[in-house]
Design an enzyme around this catalytic site. Structure first.
Site, PDB file in Angstrom:
ATOM      1  N   ASP A 215     -28.668 -54.790 -10.225  1.00 51.58           N
ATOM      2  CA  ASP A 215     -28.448 -53.790  -8.717  1.00 51.58           C
ATOM      3  C   ASP A 215     -28.145 -52.430  -9.613  1.00 51.58           C
ATOM      4  OD1 ASP A 215     -28.175 -53.595  -6.205  1.00 51.58           O
ATOM      5  OD2 ASP A 215     -27.014 -52.380  -6.798  1.00 51.58           O
TER       6      ASP A 215
ATOM      7  N   TYR B  64     -28.103 -44.061  -9.894  1.00 49.73           N
ATOM      8  CA  TYR B  64     -26.946 -43.740 -10.956  1.00 49.73           C
ATOM      9  C   TYR B  64     -27.897 -43.677 -12.336  1.00 49.73           C
ATOM     10  CZ  TYR B  64     -25.851 -47.897  -7.683  1.00 49.73           C
ATOM     11  OH  TYR B  64     -24.918 -48.888  -6.684  1.00 49.73           O
TER      12      TYR B  64
ATOM     13  N   LYS C  51     -32.323 -48.420  -5.145  1.00 49.60           N
ATOM     14  CA  LYS C  51     -32.726 -47.665  -4.474  1.00 49.60           C
ATOM     15  C   LYS C  51     -33.109 -46.596  -3.419  1.00 49.60           C
ATOM     16  CE  LYS C  51     -27.746 -49.920  -4.286  1.00 49.60           C
ATOM     17  NZ  LYS C  51     -27.714 -50.068  -5.140  1.00 49.60           N
TER      18      LYS C  51
ATOM     19  N   HIS D 238     -29.939 -46.215   0.126  1.00 54.98           N
ATOM     20  CA  HIS D 238     -29.249 -46.603  -0.044  1.00 54.98           C
ATOM     21  C   HIS D 238     -27.947 -46.146   1.318  1.00 54.98           C
ATOM     22  CE1 HIS D 238     -26.951 -45.634  -3.920  1.00 54.98           C
ATOM     23  NE2 HIS D 238     -26.217 -46.227  -3.125  1.00 54.98           N
TER      24      HIS D 238
ATOM     25  N   SER E 188     -13.016 -49.710  -8.698  1.00 53.98           N
ATOM     26  CA  SER E 188     -13.631 -48.842  -9.121  1.00 53.98           C
ATOM     27  C   SER E 188     -13.682 -47.037  -8.572  1.00 53.98           C
ATOM     28  CB  SER E 188     -15.203 -49.660  -8.211  1.00 53.98           C
ATOM     29  OG  SER E 188     -16.551 -48.433  -7.907  1.00 53.98           O
ATOM     30  N   PHE E 189     -12.913 -47.578  -7.379  1.00 56.32           N
ATOM     31  CA  PHE E 189     -12.782 -45.507  -7.563  1.00 56.32           C
ATOM     32  C   PHE E 189     -11.415 -45.058  -8.365  1.00 56.32           C
ATOM     33  CE2 PHE E 189     -15.094 -48.227  -4.311  1.00 56.32           C
ATOM     34  CZ  PHE E 189     -16.327 -47.120  -4.459  1.00 56.32           C
TER      35      PHE E 189
ATOM     36  N   LEU F 226     -17.868 -58.903 -18.182  1.00 55.41           N
ATOM     37  CA  LEU F 226     -19.133 -59.951 -17.286  1.00 55.41           C
ATOM     38  C   LEU F 226     -19.299 -61.947 -17.534  1.00 55.41           C
ATOM     39  CD1 LEU F 226     -22.075 -57.633 -19.274  1.00 55.41           C
ATOM     40  CD2 LEU F 226     -21.306 -57.989 -16.800  1.00 55.41           C
TER      41      LEU F 226
HETATM   42  P1  NAD Z   1     -16.967 -53.452  -8.178  1.00 47.35           P
HETATM   43  O1  NAD Z   1     -16.150 -53.997  -7.707  1.00 47.35           O
HETATM   44  O2  NAD Z   1     -17.564 -54.309  -9.699  1.00 47.35           O
HETATM   45  O3  NAD Z   1     -15.715 -52.457  -9.829  1.00 47.35           O
HETATM   46  C1  NAD Z   1     -15.274 -52.374 -10.759  1.00 47.35           C
HETATM   47  C2  NAD Z   1     -14.494 -51.932 -11.776  1.00 47.35           C
HETATM   48  O4  NAD Z   1     -13.488 -53.305 -11.481  1.00 47.35           O
HETATM   49  C3  NAD Z   1     -14.416 -51.253 -12.787  1.00 47.35           C
HETATM   50  O5  NAD Z   1     -13.604 -50.510 -13.095  1.00 47.35           O
HETATM   51  C4  NAD Z   1     -13.967 -52.405 -14.249  1.00 47.35           C
HETATM   52  O6  NAD Z   1     -14.026 -52.584 -15.393  1.00 47.35           O
HETATM   53  C5  NAD Z   1     -13.318 -53.022 -13.304  1.00 47.35           C
HETATM   54  N1  NAD Z   1     -13.784 -55.099 -13.933  1.00 47.35           N
HETATM   55  C6  NAD Z   1     -15.357 -55.867 -13.669  1.00 47.35           C
HETATM   56  N2  NAD Z   1     -14.337 -56.889 -13.999  1.00 47.35           N
HETATM   57  C7  NAD Z   1     -13.034 -57.009 -13.722  1.00 47.35           C
HETATM   58  C8  NAD Z   1     -12.616 -57.737 -14.071  1.00 47.35           C
HETATM   59  N3  NAD Z   1     -13.277 -59.248 -14.620  1.00 47.35           N
HETATM   60  N4  NAD Z   1     -11.569 -57.734 -14.264  1.00 47.35           N
HETATM   61  C9  NAD Z   1     -10.788 -57.038 -14.056  1.00 47.35           C
HETATM   62  N5  NAD Z   1     -11.519 -55.596 -13.834  1.00 47.35           N
HETATM   63  C10 NAD Z   1     -12.531 -55.669 -13.916  1.00 47.35           C
HETATM   64  O7  NAD Z   1     -17.294 -51.853  -8.010  1.00 47.35           O
HETATM   65  P2  NAD Z   1     -18.244 -51.118  -8.096  1.00 47.35           P
HETATM   66  O8  NAD Z   1     -19.052 -50.639  -9.400  1.00 47.35           O
HETATM   67  O9  NAD Z   1     -18.290 -49.878  -6.887  1.00 47.35           O
HETATM   68  O10 NAD Z   1     -19.453 -51.991  -6.824  1.00 47.35           O
HETATM   69  C11 NAD Z   1     -20.586 -53.256  -7.765  1.00 47.35           C
HETATM   70  C12 NAD Z   1     -22.021 -52.376  -7.675  1.00 47.35           C
HETATM   71  O11 NAD Z   1     -21.940 -52.632  -6.388  1.00 47.35           O
HETATM   72  C13 NAD Z   1     -22.111 -50.828  -8.177  1.00 47.35           C
HETATM   73  O12 NAD Z   1     -22.652 -51.162  -9.935  1.00 47.35           O
HETATM   74  C14 NAD Z   1     -23.526 -50.801  -7.507  1.00 47.35           C
HETATM   75  O13 NAD Z   1     -24.388 -51.724  -8.549  1.00 47.35           O
HETATM   76  C15 NAD Z   1     -23.142 -51.535  -5.931  1.00 47.35           C
HETATM   77  N6  NAD Z   1     -22.352 -50.050  -4.842  1.00 47.35           N
HETATM   78  C16 NAD Z   1     -23.303 -50.252  -4.448  1.00 47.35           C
HETATM   79  C17 NAD Z   1     -22.744 -49.285  -3.440  1.00 47.35           C
HETATM   80  C18 NAD Z   1     -23.984 -48.841  -2.399  1.00 47.35           C
HETATM   81  O14 NAD Z   1     -23.829 -47.340  -1.057  1.00 47.35           O
HETATM   82  N7  NAD Z   1     -24.863 -49.796  -1.879  1.00 47.35           N
HETATM   83  C19 NAD Z   1     -22.033 -48.455  -3.727  1.00 47.35           C
HETATM   84  C20 NAD Z   1     -20.781 -48.835  -4.520  1.00 47.35           C
HETATM   85  C21 NAD Z   1     -22.050 -49.762  -5.848  1.00 47.35           C
END
Ligand code: NAD
Length: 328
Positions: A47, A52, A81, A114, A231-232, A288
């Protein structure tokens, strides 16, 4: 052993994996390797987005996996997007073509609007990222531009490859960060189905009405930021800093212990068991793998309900921060 990831049949007729790898904030320097590693682990859905700014590197990772014979292009599901500054028809096409060129993957499996926010056009040679929302000095918000969503949606429809439009370069189209009213409006004129709605979705923000409305209209829901505040934190988001980590919430922890899984796997399974696609991002190969393996156990209906009960309408990704209160 490679894990078989279940998929959903989209309204377009194509299959979309229930777990993907989201690449927002994956650094350019490591993005090619991380995408390659993800494919090697069994991920088939990546994605990405113009915003990005790592599409070229992600495409390198994809092409390396294909050239080494790990997968064929048709085994993969690549999403990008349309960014806010390119909602006008001609800009949408130009951005989409540039984005596809950066990926170098021939076509997009899915292309999304987006945000339902049309901002003033930024010329493609003006390298202003990460300041699309503002000027380069980050002192002035980019003004809105008067482009109706109907114009942008029609542009996306004209990108879709059909027998009548063999030059199309997209298979399925959809929207992101739309609320129910606007989805309903798009459905009133869409000639090509809205296949996907991508929204912020985690136990603190479950949006049950929106999810139900989309799924009832055969629109597959993808949930982003499945780990809520996590994530934030790196963006110094105050609400995220003040929120309790979802990994530390008792109900999530105790369910994880019961199944011998991690809290992150419980959070992902809470989504996918309700047919909400997830796209967790990680810069770490072990995580992952863990995230992909989240499909290998099942929660009970009662456990799903207990997690859903954590909902408190807490949103972290809100363009109101820039003065665009689209979720108000
Ligand atoms: P996410 O919920 O995937 O969280 C990422 C965070 O969690 C990172 O800090 C990572 O180190 C941690 N993490 C990941 N796997 C883990 C695990 N197994 N154990 C502990 N910590 C872990 O958040 P995200 O990146 O905001 O969202 C995922 C994806 O969604 C983005 O990469 C993007 O592709 C998409 N996204 C889209 C929009 C949009 O506006 N459409 C907005 C935000 C994100």
């Amino acid at each position: 052993m490679t894990i078989q990831i279940p998929s959903l049949k989209l309204a377009s007729g194509y299959d979309m994996p229930l777990v993907g790898f989201g690449i927002w904030k994956v650094p350019r320097e490591t993005c090619a390797d991380q995408v390659y590693n993800a494919i090697k682990l069994g991920y088939r859905y990546i994605d990405g987005a113009w915003d990005y700014q790592n599409s070229k590197e992600a495409g390198e990772g994809v092409r390396r996996a294909i050239s080494e014979g790990l997968v064929k292009r048709e085994d993969l599901f690549i999403t990008s997007k349309l960014w806010n500054n390119y909602h006008k028809r001609e800009h949408a096409f130009e951005m989409a073509k540039l984005e596809l060129e950066a990926w170098g993957v021939g076509y997009f499996d899915l292309f999304l609007i987006h945000f339902p926010i049309s901002l003033e056009f930024i010329p493609f040679d003006e390298l202003r990222w990460p300041c699309f929302w503002t000027d380069a000095a980050q002192t002035k918000v980019t003004p809105l531009s008067k482009v109706p969503i109907s114009e942008t949606w029609k542009a996306l429809e004209d990108m879709v490859q059909t027998p009548e439009n063999p030059a199309g370069f997209v298979r399925s189209i959809g929207v992101s960060n739309f609320q129910s009213q606007l989805v309903t409006d798009v459905l009133s004129y869409a000639k090509i189905p809205v296949s996907v709605l991508q929204i912020e979705h985690h136990p603190y923000l479950t949006q049950p009405g929106l999810t139900k409305m989309a799924q009832e209209n055969n629109i597959a829901v993808t949930g982003y930021s499945s780990f809520g505040p996590q994530s934030f934190l790196e963006l110094n988001n105050k609400d995220a800093i003040n929120a309790k980590s979802l990994f530390e919430v008792d109900v999530v922890k105790s369910i994880a212990e019961k199944y011998g899984k991690t809290p992150s796997q419980v959070l992902l399974r809470w989504n996918t068991q309700r047919n909400v696609i997830v796209i967790p991002k990680s810069n770490n190969v072990d995580r992952l793998k863990q995230n992909l393996e989240s499909v290998t156990f099942d929660l009970s209906d009662d456990e799903i309900k207990q997690i859903s009960a954590l909902n408190k309408g807490l949103r972290f990704n809100d363009p109101d921060a820039f003065g665009f209160p689209i979720f108000a």
